[in-house]
Design a protein around this motif. Structure first.
Motif, PDB file in Angstrom:
ATOM      1  N   TRP A   1     -17.702  13.176  -0.264  1.00  0.00           N
ATOM      2  CA  TRP A   1     -17.862  12.151   0.773  1.00  0.00           C
ATOM      3  C   TRP A   1     -17.390  12.758   2.092  1.00  0.00           C
ATOM      4  O   TRP A   1     -16.294  13.338   2.157  1.00  0.00           O
ATOM      5  N   PHE A   2     -18.229  12.622   3.094  1.00  0.00           N
ATOM      6  CA  PHE A   2     -17.910  13.069   4.441  1.00  0.00           C
ATOM      7  C   PHE A   2     -17.995  11.872   5.373  1.00  0.00           C
ATOM      8  O   PHE A   2     -18.551  10.834   5.016  1.00  0.00           O
ATOM      9  N   ARG A   3     -17.464  12.026   6.564  1.00  0.00           N
ATOM     10  CA  ARG A   3     -17.616  10.979   7.570  1.00  0.00           C
ATOM     11  C   ARG A   3     -17.774  11.614   8.943  1.00  0.00           C
ATOM     12  O   ARG A   3     -17.325  12.730   9.195  1.00  0.00           O
ATOM     13  N   GLN A   4     -18.419  10.854   9.804  1.00  0.00           N
ATOM     14  CA  GLN A   4     -18.623  11.311  11.169  1.00  0.00           C
ATOM     15  C   GLN A   4     -18.458  10.148  12.120  1.00  0.00           C
ATOM     16  O   GLN A   4     -19.208   9.169  12.051  1.00  0.00           O
TER      17      GLN A   4
ATOM     18  N   ASP B   1     -10.429   5.161  10.567  1.00  0.00           N
ATOM     19  CA  ASP B   1     -11.365   5.433   9.463  1.00  0.00           C
ATOM     20  C   ASP B   1     -12.792   5.029   9.825  1.00  0.00           C
ATOM     21  O   ASP B   1     -13.725   5.283   9.062  1.00  0.00           O
ATOM     22  N   THR B   2     -12.959   4.376  10.955  1.00  0.00           N
ATOM     23  CA  THR B   2     -14.287   3.951  11.389  1.00  0.00           C
ATOM     24  C   THR B   2     -15.196   5.162  11.588  1.00  0.00           C
ATOM     25  O   THR B   2     -14.861   6.093  12.316  1.00  0.00           O
ATOM     26  N   ALA B   3     -16.338   5.156  10.898  1.00  0.00           N
ATOM     27  CA  ALA B   3     -17.271   6.274  10.954  1.00  0.00           C
ATOM     28  C   ALA B   3     -18.491   5.943  10.103  1.00  0.00           C
ATOM     29  O   ALA B   3     -18.491   4.941   9.375  1.00  0.00           O
ATOM     30  N   VAL B   4     -19.485   6.797  10.204  1.00  0.00           N
ATOM     31  CA  VAL B   4     -20.577   6.777   9.230  1.00  0.00           C
ATOM     32  C   VAL B   4     -20.142   7.672   8.070  1.00  0.00           C
ATOM     33  O   VAL B   4     -19.727   8.815   8.298  1.00  0.00           O
ATOM     34  N   TYR B   5     -20.235   7.138   6.869  1.00  0.00           N
ATOM     35  CA  TYR B   5     -19.818   7.871   5.672  1.00  0.00           C
ATOM     36  C   TYR B   5     -21.055   8.381   4.936  1.00  0.00           C
ATOM     37  O   TYR B   5     -22.001   7.627   4.688  1.00  0.00           O
TER      38      TYR B   5
ATOM     39  N   LYS C   1     -16.435  21.977   3.386  1.00  0.00           N
ATOM     40  CA  LYS C   1     -17.212  22.120   4.615  1.00  0.00           C
ATOM     41  C   LYS C   1     -18.611  21.585   4.410  1.00  0.00           C
ATOM     42  O   LYS C   1     -19.198  21.743   3.338  1.00  0.00           O
ATOM     43  N   SER C   2     -19.158  20.996   5.442  1.00  0.00           N
ATOM     44  CA  SER C   2     -20.470  20.370   5.300  1.00  0.00           C
ATOM     45  C   SER C   2     -21.551  21.386   4.933  1.00  0.00           C
ATOM     46  O   SER C   2     -22.471  21.068   4.184  1.00  0.00           O
ATOM     47  N   TYR C   3     -21.424  22.636   5.412  1.00  0.00           N
ATOM     48  CA  TYR C   3     -22.453  23.629   5.127  1.00  0.00           C
ATOM     49  C   TYR C   3     -22.440  24.076   3.661  1.00  0.00           C
ATOM     50  O   TYR C   3     -23.366  24.741   3.204  1.00  0.00           O
ATOM     51  N   GLU C   4     -21.420  23.706   2.934  1.00  0.00           N
ATOM     52  CA  GLU C   4     -21.325  24.063   1.524  1.00  0.00           C
ATOM     53  C   GLU C   4     -22.080  23.082   0.618  1.00  0.00           C
ATOM     54  O   GLU C   4     -22.139  23.293  -0.588  1.00  0.00           O
ATOM     55  N   TYR C   5     -22.648  22.042   1.204  1.00  0.00           N
ATOM     56  CA  TYR C   5     -23.354  21.032   0.433  1.00  0.00           C
ATOM     57  C   TYR C   5     -24.850  21.128   0.686  1.00  0.00           C
ATOM     58  O   TYR C   5     -25.287  21.410   1.807  1.00  0.00           O
ATOM     59  N   ASP C   6     -25.603  20.841  -0.345  1.00  0.00           N
ATOM     60  CA  ASP C   6     -27.043  21.069  -0.320  1.00  0.00           C
ATOM     61  C   ASP C   6     -27.873  19.813  -0.089  1.00  0.00           C
ATOM     62  O   ASP C   6     -28.982  19.897   0.436  1.00  0.00           O
ATOM     63  N   TYR C   7     -27.378  18.670  -0.495  1.00  0.00           N
ATOM     64  CA  TYR C   7     -28.137  17.423  -0.380  1.00  0.00           C
ATOM     65  C   TYR C   7     -27.261  16.356   0.254  1.00  0.00           C
ATOM     66  O   TYR C   7     -26.059  16.295  -0.015  1.00  0.00           O
TER      67      TYR C   7
ATOM     68  N   ARG D   1     -18.699  16.168  11.724  1.00  0.00           N
ATOM     69  CA  ARG D   1     -18.637  15.637  10.373  1.00  0.00           C
ATOM     70  C   ARG D   1     -17.480  16.307   9.634  1.00  0.00           C
ATOM     71  O   ARG D   1     -17.305  17.522   9.698  1.00  0.00           O
ATOM     72  N   GLU D   2     -16.709  15.494   8.922  1.00  0.00           N
ATOM     73  CA  GLU D   2     -15.533  16.026   8.249  1.00  0.00           C
ATOM     74  C   GLU D   2     -15.469  15.549   6.805  1.00  0.00           C
ATOM     75  O   GLU D   2     -15.937  14.461   6.476  1.00  0.00           O
TER      76      GLU D   2
END
Length: 124
Positions: free
Chosen positions: A36-39, A90-94, A107-113, A45-46
């Motif tokens: 789960w990431f959020r931005q 915590d407000t963000a798009v998840y 890291k976001s670049y480590e995810y494929d989908y 994005r984190e």
């Protein structure tokens, strides 16, 4: 290919709770690390949390440790993020994300989908 669809976002008061769900399609969901990431607006994005394919090893960002919990139900191709004691920051798009490679990526670049995201807004 894996398709991800998040749900469960919304508006909640500070101190409240929300549970996000991410439904996956694809035969190999149970072999993927899920994250789960959020931005937030104007921010990068984190990572929030990640869980290994087995449901055992997990990773949490320091900002959510002790408040959020990640889990998965491989039989239902679903991953969850339980968010407690929510704060305005915590407000963000998840976003839900899937990683083919082993290990817990942070890291976001480590995810494929990626899913399309769900908005979480915490009012103070």
């Amino acid at each position: 290919q894996v398709q991800l669809v998040e749900s469960g976002g919304g508006l909640v008061q500070a101190g409240g709770s929300l549970r996000l769900s991410c439904a996956a399609s694809g035969r190999t969901f149970s072999t993927y690390t899920m994250g789960w990431f959020r931005q937030a607006p104007g921010k990068e994005r984190e990572i929030v949390a990640a869980i290994a394919w087995s449901g055992g090893p997990t990773y949490y960002d320091d900002s959510v440790k002790g408040r959020f919990g990640i889990s998965r139900a491989n039989g239902k191709d679903t991953v969850f993020l339980q968010m407690n004691r929510l704060k305005s920051e915590d407000t963000a798009v998840y976003y839900c994300a899937a990683r083919r490679a082993g290990g817990l990526g942070s890291k976001s670049y480590e995810y494929d989908y990626w899913g399309q995201g769900t908005q979480v807004t915490v009012s103070s």
